[in-house]
Design an enzyme around this catalytic site. Sequence first.
Site, PDB file in Angstrom:
ATOM      1  CE  LYS A 221      -4.313  -1.835   1.823  1.00  0.00           C
ATOM      2  NZ  LYS A 221      -5.334  -1.788   2.884  1.00  0.00           N
ATOM      3  NE  ARG A 255      -7.470  -8.451   1.048  1.00  0.00           N
ATOM      4  CZ  ARG A 255      -7.212  -7.708  -0.018  1.00  0.00           C
ATOM      5  NH1 ARG A 255      -6.281  -6.753   0.076  1.00  0.00           N
ATOM      6  NH2 ARG A 255      -7.862  -7.891  -1.155  1.00  0.00           N
TER       7      ARG A 255
END
Length: 282
Positions: A221, A255
């Site tokens: 991210k 995740r």
Amino acid sequence: MRLDCRGQVLDLSEPVVMGVLNVTPDSFSDGGRYSSVDAAITQGVRLADQGAAIIDIGGESTRPGAAPVGVAEESRRVLPVIEALAARLAVVISVDTSKPEVMRAAVAAGAGLINDVRALEAPGAVEAAAATGAAVCLMHMRGEPLTMQDDPSYEDVVADVRDYLAARVAACRQSGIGPDRLCVDPGIGFGKHPDHNLALLASLDRLADPRIPVLVGVSRKSLVGIITGRQPGERLAGSVAFAALAVMRGATIVRAHDVAATVDAVKVACAVKRAGSGGRGR
């Protein structure tokens, strides 16, 4: 701790890794790579072989600025992949969706977990999820993907996210979704500035009832890029560092795109946690 994924019980006595499988043309780090059914199935098998306990299949990008996708198109993308992997693999299959219609169809195709960035707030979503018998991950997001990074603000991000997740857990409980079917996700990068994300990661153990598993997704991210200066394809080291730190702070599910490396990082973090809690070392 355990998660009942429609009769498939996931043992969470130690943290596990959820592998990301985006079957979209526009996801932020791997958009288009697995948009064909055959490529997606091959990648799903690879993620399971690398140690993923869950494979999370998404047919609608939720990256900042992403446009919505209709029910028919999202279903076309995810259902054949879910059906094929559920028939082939023993791991839990998760569907990353907010649409009640897709939830029902995905669970019928073999998914045991519904991973919803909107925490079942869409009309009919709580009822649909409750009826499926699947487990649910409730994520916090401020706003919508198209605009969520337009200067989000909080009085106290940790308290705000904790209270929101508690309210969504209560709504699910009232609709018949038991605590053994629930986990929560603080939504790193979803309507939050970097300082908000870091505060949440530092406070994971304060975000939920200790009986409710906490899922964290930081893999590749922008937060990793902001800290390291790396592009999405170069963020492996930062991502696995965050995975290990998340486990140390209380995450139960991590995740990740890079499953093999993340599984190793989680194992190392678990070993340190065991030693710190009185586990026997050598």
